[in-house]
Design a protein around this motif. Structure first.
Motif, mmCIF file in Angstrom:
data_model
loop_
_atom_site.group_PDB
_atom_site.id
_atom_site.type_symbol
_atom_site.label_atom_id
_atom_site.label_comp_id
_atom_site.label_asym_id
_atom_site.label_seq_id
_atom_site.Cartn_x
_atom_site.Cartn_y
_atom_site.Cartn_z
ATOM 1 N N ARG A 215 0.865 -1.176 0.000
ATOM 2 C CA ARG A 215 0.000 0.000 0.000
ATOM 3 C C ARG A 215 0.904 1.230 0.000
ATOM 4 N N MET A 216 0.614 2.190 -0.868
ATOM 5 C CA MET A 216 1.476 3.360 -1.025
ATOM 6 C C MET A 216 0.832 4.604 -0.406
ATOM 7 N N GLN A 217 1.650 5.401 0.262
ATOM 8 C CA GLN A 217 1.221 6.696 0.790
ATOM 9 C C GLN A 217 2.325 7.709 0.533
ATOM 10 N N VAL A 218 1.951 8.950 0.192
ATOM 11 C CA VAL A 218 2.917 9.981 -0.194
ATOM 12 C C VAL A 218 2.769 11.196 0.701
ATOM 13 N N GLN A 219 3.905 11.811 1.030
ATOM 14 C CA GLN A 219 3.939 13.080 1.755
ATOM 15 C C GLN A 219 4.769 14.065 0.937
ATOM 16 N N ARG A 220 4.115 15.064 0.347
ATOM 17 C CA ARG A 220 4.820 16.047 -0.474
ATOM 18 C C ARG A 220 5.596 17.016 0.418
ATOM 19 N N THR A 221 6.758 17.464 -0.074
ATOM 20 C CA THR A 221 7.588 18.426 0.643
ATOM 21 C C THR A 221 8.048 19.509 -0.333
ATOM 22 N N GLY A 222 8.751 20.516 0.187
ATOM 23 C CA GLY A 222 9.263 21.577 -0.665
ATOM 24 C C GLY A 222 10.451 21.158 -1.506
ATOM 25 N N TYR A 223 11.093 20.038 -1.147
ATOM 26 C CA TYR A 223 12.263 19.561 -1.884
ATOM 27 C C TYR A 223 11.957 18.342 -2.744
ATOM 28 N N GLY A 224 10.741 17.830 -2.689
ATOM 29 C CA GLY A 224 10.365 16.611 -3.404
ATOM 30 C C GLY A 224 9.239 15.923 -2.662
ATOM 31 N N PHE A 225 9.470 14.696 -2.238
ATOM 32 C CA PHE A 225 8.463 14.012 -1.425
ATOM 33 C C PHE A 225 9.065 12.788 -0.749
ATOM 34 N N ARG A 226 8.366 12.349 0.297
ATOM 35 C CA ARG A 226 8.625 11.070 0.949
ATOM 36 C C ARG A 226 7.442 10.163 0.635
ATOM 37 N N THR A 354 10.841 6.891 -23.453
ATOM 38 C CA THR A 354 9.568 6.173 -23.548
ATOM 39 C C THR A 354 8.379 7.126 -23.696
ATOM 40 N N ASP A 355 7.347 6.647 -24.355
ATOM 41 C CA ASP A 355 6.110 7.399 -24.567
ATOM 42 C C ASP A 355 5.167 7.123 -23.396
ATOM 43 N N ARG A 356 5.133 8.033 -22.426
ATOM 44 C CA ARG A 356 4.331 7.824 -21.229
ATOM 45 C C ARG A 356 2.836 8.007 -21.455
ATOM 46 N N THR A 357 2.433 8.497 -22.623
ATOM 47 C CA THR A 357 1.005 8.608 -22.903
ATOM 48 C C THR A 357 0.361 7.229 -23.013
ATOM 49 N N ARG A 358 1.180 6.207 -23.165
ATOM 50 C CA ARG A 358 0.666 4.839 -23.319
ATOM 51 C C ARG A 358 0.584 4.098 -21.994
ATOM 52 N N ASP A 359 1.107 4.689 -20.904
ATOM 53 C CA ASP A 359 1.139 4.006 -19.607
ATOM 54 C C ASP A 359 -0.262 3.741 -19.073
ATOM 55 N N ARG A 360 -0.403 2.635 -18.401
ATOM 56 C CA ARG A 360 -1.629 2.310 -17.670
ATOM 57 C C ARG A 360 -1.230 2.089 -16.216
ATOM 58 N N LEU A 361 -1.400 3.114 -15.406
ATOM 59 C CA LEU A 361 -0.881 3.110 -14.046
ATOM 60 C C LEU A 361 -1.909 2.610 -13.042
ATOM 61 N N GLY A 362 -1.405 1.925 -12.002
ATOM 62 C CA GLY A 362 -2.270 1.383 -10.966
ATOM 63 C C GLY A 362 -1.964 1.965 -9.607
ATOM 64 N N ALA A 363 -2.528 1.353 -8.579
ATOM 65 C CA ALA A 363 -2.362 1.850 -7.212
ATOM 66 C C ALA A 363 -0.907 1.809 -6.761
ATOM 67 N N SER A 364 -0.144 0.847 -7.257
ATOM 68 C CA SER A 364 1.254 0.731 -6.851
ATOM 69 C C SER A 364 2.134 1.804 -7.477
ATOM 70 N N ASP A 365 1.589 2.601 -8.399
ATOM 71 C CA ASP A 365 2.357 3.638 -9.094
ATOM 72 C C ASP A 365 2.169 5.022 -8.486
ATOM 73 N N LEU A 366 1.702 5.080 -7.243
ATOM 74 C CA LEU A 366 1.381 6.368 -6.625
ATOM 75 C C LEU A 366 2.584 7.310 -6.608
ATOM 76 N N ALA A 367 3.772 6.796 -6.281
ATOM 77 C CA ALA A 367 4.959 7.654 -6.229
ATOM 78 C C ALA A 367 5.343 8.158 -7.616
#
Length: 440
Positions: A215-226, A354-367
């Motif tokens: 399970r992925m969780q993100v915390q945004r910061t001023g320098y990037g994120f954790r 790579t052409d990212r317009t073709r990506d199909r992202l899921g829950a594990s791709d949150l970061a």
């Protein structure tokens, strides 16, 4: 869904590309110090952000990073003579010092005064953490160099594996912030085991979980994120979580979860739009961190064995990264030796950009989603004249680090007292439930 315009904003760094301008507002790694180890050693070439550079160490031990093309008529200074305090072009004998001053111009009359009118492009340089760094924004006064989080002190042991890859830098960085893939791609090297936390030996990294769908969780910061990848642990699964946090420090650094002995990071530097330099770093206390030779053996990135003298991998897409299908039939998941080589096979197989317009992202791709969103916002801000992400008041605090631990479900990972592995094996292995505190 990312658009083609956004993909270009994210990936392209050459010329006046906004992402290249953003990166120039940071100190940029140019090469390893070992590549120019001795005074008057052979100069080396480097290509960074679309610029061809020459790097040399002069007679006094100072390192210079110059435009590769001689200011006279443009031949490469990589062929030059490194001698007596400067780099001399073979074509007409012009000689430049580490600051870009022309100190000899043997093809011109001494009385002409021409030598005083020519200044070659040279960048301010700092050596730290086994790397040569340069400040590549000529429009901004050179700021004080701040040590990277993976080399906080001069006595930190830093071991670095290096590889030059024919891919865009974003493909590599997105791999570094993708915790989910380690449970599959690296499953024969990051082995589930009945341990209390991640442990390292000379062959494997052990981890206390069999869970492949974090399970992925993100915390945004001023320098990037954790962000945290939360998995079910082997022990105490009803009351505890196994948490691995990764830190993205814009624009090109990732702090990877450590093991019980040392910390891990990587730095991903664009050479141009379709090539990049990948640095895989182990760092920490000298008694617990592998030396460079041992680290490269573990990674299968030893110069002359796995990469050539210019750090180009001998394993590549053409030879299928020396994949051993019999080993796969015998139980090895990928048949490819070395954690970085397994990653490289995936990155290189995606094409140069790579052409990212073709990506199909899921829950594990949150970061990955957060990285794209944040950096597209950041690069647009730079294009509009704002300071780059991670600069000024938004620099990453020195205490920021990644961590991995089995912790009670009642504890928020954001409040965990994350500290680098440093003081000793016993403390690193403890991983007690009490090792947490609310951060400001």
């Amino acid at each position: 869904m990312i658009t083609r315009e956004e993909n270009d904003l994210l990936c392209r760094v050459e010329g006046e590309a906004p992402m290249g301008r953003l990166m120039r507002q940071h100190w940029v790694p140019i090469c390893l110090s070992e590549e120019v180890a001795d005074p008057d050693c052979d100069p080396v070439s480097a290509r960074i952000l679309g610029e061809n550079l020459v790097v040399f160490r002069d007679s006094d031990g100072q390192v210079g990073v110059l435009d590769e093309a001689c200011p006279h008529r443009g031949p490469s200074l990589v062929y030059g003579r490194n001698e007596e305090g400067g780099l001399r072009c073979l074509y007409h004998g012009w000689k430049m010092d580490v600051h870009g001053n022309v100190i000899e111009m043997v093809s011109e009359p001494a009385a002409s005064g021409f030598m005083d009118k020519v200044k070659h492009k040279a960048y301010p340089v700092k050596e730290w953490g086994g790397m040569v760094w340069a400040w590549m924004d000529p429009q901004v006064d050179t700021p004080e160099f701040v040590p990277p989080l993976w080399a906080p002190t001069a006595d930190t042991r830093v071991a670095i594996g290096k590889a030059i890859l024919p891919v865009n830098w974003v493909q590599v960085l997105e791999g570094a912030i993708d915790s989910a893939h380690s449970s599959s791609l690296h499953s024969s090297d990051m082995v589930p085991a009945r341990v209390q936390g991640a442990e390292a030996n000379d062959k494997n990294w052990l981890r206390p979980t069999t869970d492949k769908a974090p399970r992925m969780q993100v915390q945004r910061t001023g320098y990037g994120f954790r962000y945290a990848a939360i998995r079910r642990p082997i022990f105490n699964a009803q009351t505890h979580d196994y948490v691995r946090t990764t830190v993205f420090v814009a624009p090109f650094t990732v702090l990877i979860p450590p093991n019980n002995l040392y910390n891990v990071a990587n730095v991903n530097v664009p050479m141009d739009d379709t090539h990049m330099v990948f640095y895989f770093i182990g760092w920490g206390h000298a008694e617990q961190t592998p030396d460079t030779a041992a680290w490269r053996r573990f990674l299968h990135l030893t110069v002359g064995v796995d990469v050539d003298e210019r750090y180009r991998p001998l394993r590549n897409h053409e030879n299928r990264f020396w994949q051993d299908r019999q080993a796969m039939r015998d139980g090895n998941f990928t048949g490819i030796q070395g954690i970085p080589n397994q990653d490289m096979a995936m990155w290189v197989s995606m094409g140069r950009l790579t052409d990212r317009t073709r990506d199909r992202l899921g829950a594990s791709d949150l970061a990955v989603v957060e990285f794209r969103k944040q950096m597209i916002e950041a690069v647009r801000a730079v294009a509009d004249g704002s300071p780059a992400i991670g600069t000024g008041d938004h620099k990453a605090p020195t205490e920021v680090c990644s961590f991995q631990s089995v912790i009670p479900k009642t504890i928020d990972w954001r409040a965990y007292d994350a500290r680098p592995i440093w003081l000793g094996v016993e403390e690193a292995q403890a991983g007690t439930d009490q090792n947490y505190a609310v951060k400001a």
